[in-house]
Design a protein around this motif. Structure first.
Motif, mmCIF file in Angstrom:
data_model
loop_
_atom_site.group_PDB
_atom_site.id
_atom_site.type_symbol
_atom_site.label_atom_id
_atom_site.label_comp_id
_atom_site.label_asym_id
_atom_site.label_seq_id
_atom_site.Cartn_x
_atom_site.Cartn_y
_atom_site.Cartn_z
ATOM 1 N N THR A 207 -5.165 9.130 -1.192
ATOM 2 C CA THR A 207 -4.778 8.386 -2.398
ATOM 3 C C THR A 207 -5.576 7.099 -2.576
ATOM 4 N N THR A 208 -6.435 6.748 -1.620
ATOM 5 C CA THR A 208 -7.186 5.489 -1.734
ATOM 6 C C THR A 208 -8.666 5.779 -1.546
ATOM 7 N N ARG B 250 2.997 8.947 4.442
ATOM 8 C CA ARG B 250 3.649 8.063 3.463
ATOM 9 C C ARG B 250 4.073 6.758 4.120
ATOM 10 N N ARG C 20 0.848 4.195 -2.783
ATOM 11 C CA ARG C 20 0.690 5.623 -2.446
ATOM 12 C C ARG C 20 1.790 6.451 -3.087
ATOM 13 N N GLN D 262 -0.914 3.234 6.542
ATOM 14 C CA GLN D 262 -1.978 2.802 5.631
ATOM 15 C C GLN D 262 -3.236 3.635 5.843
ATOM 16 N N GLU E 243 0.819 -1.208 0.000
ATOM 17 C CA GLU E 243 0.000 0.000 0.000
ATOM 18 C C GLU E 243 0.854 1.261 0.000
ATOM 19 N N ASP F 202 -6.182 6.623 4.065
ATOM 20 C CA ASP F 202 -6.191 8.061 3.811
ATOM 21 C C ASP F 202 -6.309 8.810 5.128
ATOM 22 N N ASP G 229 -6.754 3.171 -5.819
ATOM 23 C CA ASP G 229 -6.886 4.545 -6.305
ATOM 24 C C ASP G 229 -8.158 4.717 -7.132
ATOM 25 N N CYS H 182 -2.009 15.151 -1.979
ATOM 26 C CA CYS H 182 -1.591 15.499 -0.623
ATOM 27 C C CYS H 182 -1.484 17.009 -0.553
#
Lengths: 198, 355
Positions: free
Chosen positions: B174-175, B150, B70, B153, B66, B155, B235, B81
């Motif tokens: 990002t998810t 970063r 990202r 896990q 994951e 968002d 994504d 971000c």
């Protein structure tokens, strides 16, 4: 010109008001196209003594009528983009008690509103009134490009060329509605464009 | 236990897989045989051993994959971000919260050594060993929120609180289930939820806001939310919808079992100490239908929930076109037996499928 009644919508969609002359030390009126008529409706000689009008005709023919109101300052700009530096300069020099009046298209009001909040003008000192075109300023969620004056749904993004449908979801920071690919799940199947409120 | 991290992808060849361990601990989101919106909040104070509720920030077998996904998303689109200028302090609060929780909850994986404002952070799975000065941005390779998310896990939406309102003023997204941080940043709680159908009319957001505004330090809350995703695609952003939307049409009766995933968000809510911001981690768990059907209770229940779901919700969640195919598949796993209350699979007590 009759005022357009926007249908009820979701909570992110801005709701525009109706201008009224307020008491204040100074007044800044920013309008485009038919927005001039909203200014003409509230203008009085006393109000105009302390008023700065910034007007973007967008093909409309009201500049002379506004000039005839004899405001303290009058500026006619060829486009919003050409006028925005001036708007910022005026806002940066504003004093407490300034009253702001925004009127015309949603694009004009949304962008000028963003300038007023960036400049720290309290929202309670900013009035709006929609007049004229109901076209929208759209952000393409895919390429982030802005397409101005969108009247039809769906429309083609002027930057990346994707066919986008028009959402009511609105961002005040972008001063734009969101456009999303209309044929992502069925490539090439583009519905016949029609007016946004049809 | 030691976690074996999977080498897997959430795009292209979609090599993502859930182990038996991961299936068993999948946060199945339906506590009864039907679903409607509710303010389904509870305190986030641990849970059964091994469950996704046990630790404050769950780390599982998908962690490294994951984080790699990202990094790929951010390379392609740094706008995923963003942090408005007044949110930097909240970013430090978040960095501290995650470092403390992970080092305490997973001491074999993460270490935090503090000497005044000089901090050393060790992330063994990712091979990171950084020393920096707390509250000094120049000592980190990214802003504090980006640096730590970063390495975590899920968002993260970081919400400012002012005027009795929450504002979406920073995030690492990002998810996401089809919403755009770049578009929604700066919006208030009602504005960013504006496109959600039915829930406004039911007063859900008014009550949820009231609850969230009153979350106190040290007393986090949680809830589950869900949607459907074809392929294990993290994504599912609106930014890339023109690329992934077509995958929804690639479902067939033959492949639905492994292609169709239930996407569950474990949403938690923490008050941050210095900024008084609220951080809203949105952790995404994916499980395909065929793995879920190994739990007889989940098979029976998922069929009933999807069958009885209002069309507005199936439309909003983006699977109305595939709903009939889903029901054809799921009905094979519903024998009409009653199900036990609650979300847990109850493998020992629920009868096997009688079909």
């Amino acid at each position: 010109m009759a005022k357009f009644e926007f249908p009820p919508s979701i909570l992110s969609r801005p709701v525009w008001g109706r201008l009224e002359a307020r008491s204040g030390k100074s007044h800044l009126m920013i309008a485009d196209a038919e927005g001039a008529e909203a200014i003409l409706d509230i203008a009085t000689p006393e109000l105009m003594e302390n008023t700065h009008i910034i007007y973007i005709p967008k093909g409309a023919n009201h500049a002379d009528k506004l000039r005839a109101l004899a405001p303290a300052q009058f500026y006619e700009g060829p486009s919003y983009d050409a006028s925005v530096q001036r708007i910022r300069r005026v806002l940066s020099g504003a004093h407490m008690g300034l009253q702001v009046y925004l009127t015309g298209t949603e694009s004009l009001m949304g962008q000028a509103m963003r300038e007023t909040s960036t400049a720290g003008i309290p929202h309670s000192a900013v009035q709006t009134e929609h007049r004229g075109s109901v076209a929208r300023r759209m952000q393409c969620v895919h390429c982030k490009g802005i397409t101005e004056d969108v009247e039809l749904d769906p429309f083609v993004c002027s930057h990346c060329g994707l066919n986008l449908f028009v959402r009511d979801h609105y961002s005040r920071r972008h001063a734009a509605y969101q456009g999303v690919c209309v044929d992502a799940e069925d490539h090439g199947n583009i519905p016949e464009p029609k007016g946004i409120y049809e | 236990m030691t976690i074996q991290f999977n080498d897997e992808t959430f795009r292209d060849d979609y090599s993502f897989r859930n182990s038996e361990w991961a299936i068993k601990r999948f946060p199945f989101p339906f506590h009864e045989d039907s679903y409607m919106y509710s303010v389904n909040m509870e305190q986030h104070r641990g849970g059964p051993a091994g469950s996704v509720y046990e630790k404050r920030f769950d780390v599982d077998e998908h962690y490294l994959a994951e984080m790699k996904d990202r990094a790929l998303v951010l390379d392609q689109d740094p706008l995923r971000c963003q942090s408005l200028p007044h949110m930097t302090l909240a970013g430090w609060d978040l960095l501290e919260l995650i470092m403390e929780c992970k080092s305490e909850d997973y001491p074999d994986l993460f270490e935090l050594h503090r000497n005044g404002n000089t901090w050393r952070w060790v992330n063994k799975p990712m091979g990171i060993d950084d020393t920096f000065t707390f509250l000094d941005e120049t000592t980190l390779p990214y802003g504090p929120m980006e640096y730590i998310t970063r390495q975590a896990q899920g968002d993260f939406a970081v919400l400012d609180q002012r005027d009795d309102m929450l504002w979406m003023d920073a995030g690492m997204i990002t998810t996401q289930a089809d919403w755009s941080l770049d578009f929604d940043i700066g919006m208030n709680f009602f504005e960013w939820h504006a496109p959600v159908p039915l829930a406004h009319e039911k007063g859900i957001f008014i009550r949820a806001l009231k609850f969230l505004l009153n979350i106190q330090q040290g007393a986090p809350a949680r809830r589950l939310n869900w949607t459907m995703t074809v392929n294990p695609l993290l994504d599912t952003s609106p930014e890339n919808y023109h690329k992934w939307g077509i995958q929804k049409t690639e479902l067939s009766p033959e492949n639905i079992g492994h292609k169709q995933h239930l996407r569950v968000e474990l949403q938690t809510f923490y008050r941050l100490p210095r900024s008084n911001a609220l951080v809203f981690p949105i952790r995404c768990y994916l499980c395909n239908f065929q793995d879920m059907m190994t739990m007889p209770k989940w098979g029976r229940r998922l069929h009933r929930v999807i069958r009885d779901l209002p069309d507005e919700l199936a439309t909003y969640k983006g699977f109305i076109d595939n709903k009939p195919m889903m029901l054809d598949y799921l009905s094979q796993f519903d024998d009409g037996q009653p199900t036990s209350p609650g979300i847990w699979p109850d493998q020992e007590t629920e009868p096997p499928l009688q079909k």
